[in-house]
Design a protein around this motif. Structure first.
Motif, PDB file in Angstrom:
ATOM      1  N   PRO A  83       5.887  -1.544   5.775  1.00 51.48           N
ATOM      2  CA  PRO A  83       6.371  -0.948   7.039  1.00 51.48           C
ATOM      3  C   PRO A  83       5.854  -1.661   8.292  1.00 51.48           C
ATOM      4  O   PRO A  83       6.484  -1.570   9.351  1.00 51.48           O
ATOM      5  CB  PRO A  83       5.837   0.481   6.962  1.00 51.48           C
ATOM      6  N   TRP A  84       4.727  -2.381   8.170  1.00 53.02           N
ATOM      7  CA  TRP A  84       4.124  -3.030   9.348  1.00 53.02           C
ATOM      8  C   TRP A  84       3.924  -4.530   9.140  1.00 53.02           C
ATOM      9  O   TRP A  84       3.310  -5.188   9.972  1.00 53.02           O
ATOM     10  CB  TRP A  84       2.741  -2.414   9.630  1.00 53.02           C
ATOM     11  N   ILE A  85       4.437  -5.081   8.062  1.00 48.42           N
ATOM     12  CA  ILE A  85       4.020  -6.401   7.596  1.00 48.42           C
ATOM     13  C   ILE A  85       4.183  -7.489   8.649  1.00 48.42           C
ATOM     14  O   ILE A  85       3.347  -8.395   8.766  1.00 48.42           O
ATOM     15  CB  ILE A  85       4.769  -6.784   6.288  1.00 48.42           C
ATOM     16  N   GLU A  86       5.218  -7.451   9.472  1.00 51.98           N
ATOM     17  CA  GLU A  86       5.438  -8.510  10.445  1.00 51.98           C
ATOM     18  C   GLU A  86       4.513  -8.397  11.655  1.00 51.98           C
ATOM     19  O   GLU A  86       4.392  -9.341  12.437  1.00 51.98           O
ATOM     20  CB  GLU A  86       6.902  -8.521  10.906  1.00 51.98           C
ATOM     21  N   ASP A  87       3.870  -7.249  11.805  1.00 52.76           N
ATOM     22  CA  ASP A  87       3.021  -7.030  12.978  1.00 52.76           C
ATOM     23  C   ASP A  87       1.533  -6.969  12.646  1.00 52.76           C
ATOM     24  O   ASP A  87       0.711  -6.803  13.537  1.00 52.76           O
ATOM     25  CB  ASP A  87       3.425  -5.720  13.672  1.00 52.76           C
ATOM     26  N   ILE A  88       1.183  -7.090  11.371  1.00 53.35           N
ATOM     27  CA  ILE A  88      -0.229  -6.989  10.992  1.00 53.35           C
ATOM     28  C   ILE A  88      -0.981  -8.242  11.417  1.00 53.35           C
ATOM     29  O   ILE A  88      -0.624  -9.354  11.032  1.00 53.35           O
ATOM     30  CB  ILE A  88      -0.388  -6.777   9.466  1.00 53.35           C
ATOM     31  N   SER A  89      -2.036  -8.053  12.199  1.00 56.42           N
ATOM     32  CA  SER A  89      -2.870  -9.186  12.618  1.00 56.42           C
ATOM     33  C   SER A  89      -4.117  -9.310  11.763  1.00 56.42           C
ATOM     34  O   SER A  89      -4.675 -10.402  11.625  1.00 56.42           O
ATOM     35  CB  SER A  89      -3.278  -9.032  14.082  1.00 56.42           C
ATOM     36  N   GLU A  90      -4.577  -8.193  11.192  1.00 59.92           N
ATOM     37  CA  GLU A  90      -5.791  -8.212  10.382  1.00 59.92           C
ATOM     38  C   GLU A  90      -5.810  -6.998   9.458  1.00 59.92           C
ATOM     39  O   GLU A  90      -5.223  -5.951   9.748  1.00 59.92           O
ATOM     40  CB  GLU A  90      -7.044  -8.204  11.268  1.00 59.92           C
ATOM     41  N   VAL A  91      -6.509  -7.160   8.344  1.00 57.12           N
ATOM     42  CA  VAL A  91      -6.713  -6.062   7.390  1.00 57.12           C
ATOM     43  C   VAL A  91      -8.215  -5.941   7.150  1.00 57.12           C
ATOM     44  O   VAL A  91      -8.891  -6.939   6.865  1.00 57.12           O
ATOM     45  CB  VAL A  91      -5.973  -6.320   6.064  1.00 57.12           C
ATOM     46  N   ILE A  92      -8.724  -4.727   7.271  1.00 56.90           N
ATOM     47  CA  ILE A  92     -10.147  -4.451   7.058  1.00 56.90           C
ATOM     48  C   ILE A  92     -10.297  -3.707   5.738  1.00 56.90           C
ATOM     49  O   ILE A  92      -9.649  -2.675   5.524  1.00 56.90           O
ATOM     50  CB  ILE A  92     -10.746  -3.595   8.192  1.00 56.90           C
ATOM     51  N   THR A  93     -11.163  -4.225   4.872  1.00 60.35           N
ATOM     52  CA  THR A  93     -11.334  -3.611   3.555  1.00 60.35           C
ATOM     53  C   THR A  93     -12.758  -3.111   3.361  1.00 60.35           C
ATOM     54  O   THR A  93     -13.697  -3.610   3.989  1.00 60.35           O
ATOM     55  CB  THR A  93     -10.975  -4.622   2.450  1.00 60.35           C
ATOM     56  N   SER A  94     -12.920  -2.124   2.510  1.00 59.57           N
ATOM     57  CA  SER A  94     -14.235  -1.554   2.237  1.00 59.57           C
ATOM     58  C   SER A  94     -14.941  -2.363   1.148  1.00 59.57           C
ATOM     59  O   SER A  94     -14.295  -3.087   0.385  1.00 59.57           O
ATOM     60  CB  SER A  94     -14.105  -0.099   1.786  1.00 59.57           C
ATOM     61  N   PRO A  95     -16.277  -2.222   1.030  1.00 59.65           N
ATOM     62  CA  PRO A  95     -17.007  -2.952  -0.016  1.00 59.65           C
ATOM     63  C   PRO A  95     -16.560  -2.589  -1.431  1.00 59.65           C
ATOM     64  O   PRO A  95     -16.756  -3.378  -2.354  1.00 59.65           O
ATOM     65  CB  PRO A  95     -18.460  -2.525   0.210  1.00 59.65           C
ATOM     66  N   ALA A  96     -15.967  -1.418  -1.601  1.00 54.75           N
ATOM     67  CA  ALA A  96     -15.580  -0.963  -2.933  1.00 54.75           C
ATOM     68  C   ALA A  96     -14.426  -1.764  -3.520  1.00 54.75           C
ATOM     69  O   ALA A  96     -14.208  -1.769  -4.738  1.00 54.75           O
ATOM     70  CB  ALA A  96     -15.205   0.515  -2.896  1.00 54.75           C
ATOM     71  N   ILE A  97     -13.682  -2.461  -2.672  1.00 59.10           N
ATOM     72  CA  ILE A  97     -12.509  -3.211  -3.133  1.00 59.10           C
ATOM     73  C   ILE A  97     -12.901  -4.655  -3.426  1.00 59.10           C
ATOM     74  O   ILE A  97     -13.432  -5.345  -2.560  1.00 59.10           O
ATOM     75  CB  ILE A  97     -11.393  -3.171  -2.075  1.00 59.10           C
ATOM     76  N   PRO A  98     -12.670  -5.136  -4.659  1.00 60.03           N
ATOM     77  CA  PRO A  98     -13.025  -6.523  -4.999  1.00 60.03           C
ATOM     78  C   PRO A  98     -12.414  -7.520  -4.024  1.00 60.03           C
ATOM     79  O   PRO A  98     -11.238  -7.413  -3.659  1.00 60.03           O
ATOM     80  CB  PRO A  98     -12.453  -6.693  -6.411  1.00 60.03           C
ATOM     81  N   TRP A  99     -13.211  -8.485  -3.608  1.00 55.00           N
ATOM     82  CA  TRP A  99     -12.774  -9.457  -2.618  1.00 55.00           C
ATOM     83  C   TRP A  99     -11.626 -10.316  -3.126  1.00 55.00           C
ATOM     84  O   TRP A  99     -10.849 -10.853  -2.342  1.00 55.00           O
ATOM     85  CB  TRP A  99     -13.961 -10.321  -2.214  1.00 55.00           C
ATOM     86  N   ASP A 100     -11.501 -10.440  -4.457  1.00 53.11           N
ATOM     87  CA  ASP A 100     -10.407 -11.228  -5.026  1.00 53.11           C
ATOM     88  C   ASP A 100      -9.284 -10.339  -5.564  1.00 53.11           C
ATOM     89  O   ASP A 100      -8.479 -10.784  -6.393  1.00 53.11           O
ATOM     90  CB  ASP A 100     -10.926 -12.142  -6.140  1.00 53.11           C
ATOM     91  N   HIS A 101      -9.212  -9.096  -5.091  1.00 55.57           N
ATOM     92  CA  HIS A 101      -8.122  -8.195  -5.494  1.00 55.57           C
ATOM     93  C   HIS A 101      -6.778  -8.873  -5.218  1.00 55.57           C
ATOM     94  O   HIS A 101      -6.586  -9.510  -4.174  1.00 55.57           O
ATOM     95  CB  HIS A 101      -8.233  -6.883  -4.713  1.00 55.57           C
ATOM     96  N   MET A 102      -5.839  -8.737  -6.135  1.00 55.51           N
ATOM     97  CA  MET A 102      -4.558  -9.439  -6.049  1.00 55.51           C
ATOM     98  C   MET A 102      -3.848  -9.167  -4.720  1.00 55.51           C
ATOM     99  O   MET A 102      -3.269 -10.079  -4.119  1.00 55.51           O
ATOM    100  CB  MET A 102      -3.645  -9.017  -7.207  1.00 55.51           C
ATOM    101  N   THR A 103      -3.902  -7.939  -4.241  1.00 56.78           N
ATOM    102  CA  THR A 103      -3.207  -7.605  -2.993  1.00 56.78           C
ATOM    103  C   THR A 103      -3.857  -8.283  -1.797  1.00 56.78           C
ATOM    104  O   THR A 103      -3.166  -8.738  -0.877  1.00 56.78           O
ATOM    105  CB  THR A 103      -3.173  -6.082  -2.795  1.00 56.78           C
ATOM    106  N   LEU A 104      -5.187  -8.382  -1.798  1.00 58.67           N
ATOM    107  CA  LEU A 104      -5.870  -9.088  -0.708  1.00 58.67           C
ATOM    108  C   LEU A 104      -5.500 -10.569  -0.722  1.00 58.67           C
ATOM    109  O   LEU A 104      -5.326 -11.186   0.342  1.00 58.67           O
ATOM    110  CB  LEU A 104      -7.382  -8.915  -0.821  1.00 58.67           C
ATOM    111  N   VAL A 105      -5.384 -11.126  -1.910  1.00 59.64           N
ATOM    112  CA  VAL A 105      -4.968 -12.533  -2.033  1.00 59.64           C
ATOM    113  C   VAL A 105      -3.559 -12.714  -1.484  1.00 59.64           C
ATOM    114  O   VAL A 105      -3.271 -13.682  -0.749  1.00 59.64           O
ATOM    115  CB  VAL A 105      -5.045 -12.989  -3.506  1.00 59.64           C
ATOM    116  N   GLN A 106      -2.661 -11.791  -1.806  1.00 59.42           N
ATOM    117  CA  GLN A 106      -1.282 -11.867  -1.315  1.00 59.42           C
ATOM    118  C   GLN A 106      -1.235 -11.776   0.205  1.00 59.42           C
ATOM    119  O   GLN A 106      -0.460 -12.494   0.855  1.00 59.42           O
ATOM    120  CB  GLN A 106      -0.450 -10.748  -1.939  1.00 59.42           C
ATOM    121  N   LEU A 107      -2.060 -10.904   0.780  1.00 59.40           N
ATOM    122  CA  LEU A 107      -2.104 -10.771   2.235  1.00 59.40           C
ATOM    123  C   LEU A 107      -2.586 -12.067   2.880  1.00 59.40           C
ATOM    124  O   LEU A 107      -2.023 -12.521   3.884  1.00 59.40           O
ATOM    125  CB  LEU A 107      -3.030  -9.617   2.623  1.00 59.40           C
ATOM    126  N   ARG A 108      -3.608 -12.683   2.302  1.00 55.16           N
ATOM    127  CA  ARG A 108      -4.099 -13.965   2.837  1.00 55.16           C
ATOM    128  C   ARG A 108      -3.011 -15.039   2.748  1.00 55.16           C
ATOM    129  O   ARG A 108      -2.855 -15.849   3.670  1.00 55.16           O
ATOM    130  CB  ARG A 108      -5.335 -14.416   2.062  1.00 55.16           C
TER     131      ARG A 108
END
Length: 468
Positions: free
Chosen positions: A72-97
């Motif tokens: 819903p916001w993908i074209e306007d997202i400038s940054e995503v903040i994640t909590s320590p509980a979420i693995p840094w190499d989580h597939m979705t975080l990789v896709q966002l990068r």
């Protein structure tokens, strides 16, 4: 790569935990458009959502951590903040990068807003919470304006938010406990003092192997202006050649591992620095050699902050430890009862088993972690007269313990409640000196965290005392 419209730039925060809430509020305070996504739809989260939406923060519940949740916001997202509980190499975080979106941890967001204040950063497999609390306690006792947070106390971004809100005097320093989960998502942190308490295998289900785990912690220490190490830790001592120059301490004496330490305890029990005797180690009332190591680490850090021996001694005189770490909670039938819920792995559990007077009635269990149990099993055989197992790992732990040759009483229970009441009832008949909650497992099978588990144990103790 997604083209983002800067005029509508949105900061997305993942999760409505403590760090997520404080991160969202901090971003909003800085004038950002903020969206929080949360996979749950509970009543609690609905209430939190209402409070955040009053502040102008959009909350989307029922959004799992998959890339489609961001559409819903993908074209306007400038940054995503994640909590320590979420693995840094989580597939979705990789896709966002891969879409060109900046992804950072909550601790990085805090660093951006707090890096003008000197940081004392404490990491290590075990001991970091006690060291963090002890340093902050001594500073406060000596009227030094310090704040404590990170993996203990307040989320780092909450500290940053409070600093923006109150406009008061800037703290002299921040005493920050940092876990490997936080460090791996915040490679830019450069503390004034970096402390490495201990290192044993832990969190390998997340970090894959011990080398990765070591490198994560090493990076933080390498980037510190002043580095403090524990030479009584076997792994750190054996890998000195891989570590940057720093200050080494030892509770075992001036010479340890073939080199001279900067802070040590002599045969008379006195804390020493170079040619000086500072104060007697008995000033610290907490049991165990590991706490003597903590005492030396804290002394080394505080001396680098120009505190005198008398000021350190004064600050330590009424420090009694932290909740859930070898916390004495009372007696049953003249048997001392201790809450060590923070012992979430084999190595941290060994520390408690060695520190408390035996014979011990031990309560262990929870969600089992990867790790080498042999030394833990050896210590159980030495210290325990009875073991009460509970939770998801009970059957697996029973098999391990019996295979190690344990001959004393051993029983399995569905929950900590059942195990505790059985242990409280049987302790006297077993000839125990102490009853110790020492899980050697994480709490995530039946509890949100080790604090909730420890608090439950303390409530069970109170109920049993009232009943009898």
């Amino acid at each position: 790569m997604v083209k983002k419209k800067n005029s509508n730039a949105i900061s997305v925060v993942i999760g409505l935990g403590k760090s997520g809430i404080s991160a969202a509020k901090l971003l909003k305070k800085k004038g950002k458009k903020v969206v929080v996504i949360e996979k749950e739809r509970s009543k609690e989260y609905l209430e939190i959502s209402k409070r955040l939406e009053v502040l102008g923060i959009t909350v989307a519940l029922g959004k799992s951590l998959v890339i489609s949740s961001f559409y819903p916001w993908i074209e306007d997202i400038s940054e995503v903040i994640t909590s320590p509980a979420i693995p840094w190499d989580h597939m979705t975080l990789v896709q966002l990068r891969n879409l060109g979106i900046k992804v950072q941890g909550e601790i990085s967001l805090a660093w951006e807003n707090l890096k003008h204040i000197p940081w004392i950063a404490i990491t290590g497999t075990n001991g970091k919470t006690t060291v963090t609390a002890m340093i902050n306690h001594v500073l406060k006792k000596n009227n030094i304006n310090s704040l404590m947070g990170g993996n203990i106390g307040y989320p780092a971004s909450e500290i940053a938010l409070n600093e923006l809100n109150n406009g008061k005097s800037i703290p002299s320093c921040l005493v920050m406990e940092l876990s490997s989960y936080q460090i791996e998502s915040a490679s830019e942190i450069t503390p004034q003092i970096g402390i490495w308490t201990t290192f044993t295998p832990d969190h390998l289900e997340r970090h894959k192997n011990i080398d990765n785990y070591f490198k994560i912690k090493k990076k933080l220490i390498d980037q510190s202006s002043i580095r403090i190490y524990n030479s009584d830790d076997e792994y750190l001592n054996n890998h000195k050649e891989k570590l940057s120059d720093g200050i080494w301490i030892s509770a075992q004496g001036e010479e340890n591992g073939g080199f001279r330490t900067a802070y040590w305890i002599n045969q008379a029990g006195i804390v020493c620095e170079k040619e000086s005797e500072l104060f007697h180690s008995s000033i610290l009332s907490m049991p165990g050699e590991h706490n003597l190591q903590n005492l030396l680490i804290v002394t080394a850090a505080l001396r680098k902050l120009d505190l005198s021996a008398e000021e350190i001694k004064f600050g330590l005189s009424d420090f009694y430890g932290v909740p859930h770490r070898l916390e004495y909670i009372g007696k049953i039938d003249n048997i001392k009862v201790f809450n060590d819920s923070k012992a979430t792995n084999y190595d941290s559990a060994i520390v408690g088993l060695k520190s408390i007077q035996d014979p011990l009635v031990v309560l262990a269990g929870g969600k089992i972690k990867q790790g080498e149990p042999s030394k833990w099993l050896e210590q159980l055989n030495k210290s325990a007269c009875s073991i009460y197992l509970f939770g998801e790992s009970a059957q697996s732990l029973k098999e391990l313990i019996l295979e190690s040759g344990f001959k004393a009483h051993l029983s399995i229970h569905r929950s900590l409640t059942e195990a505790s009441f059985a242990a409280f009832k049987m302790g006297k008949g077993l000839g125990a000196s102490s009853i110790l909650l020492s899980p050697a497992c994480s709490s995530f099978d039946q509890y949100q965290n080790f604090e909730e588990r420890g608090n439950d144990f303390k409530e069970l103790f109170k109920k049993y005392k009232e009943k009898v």
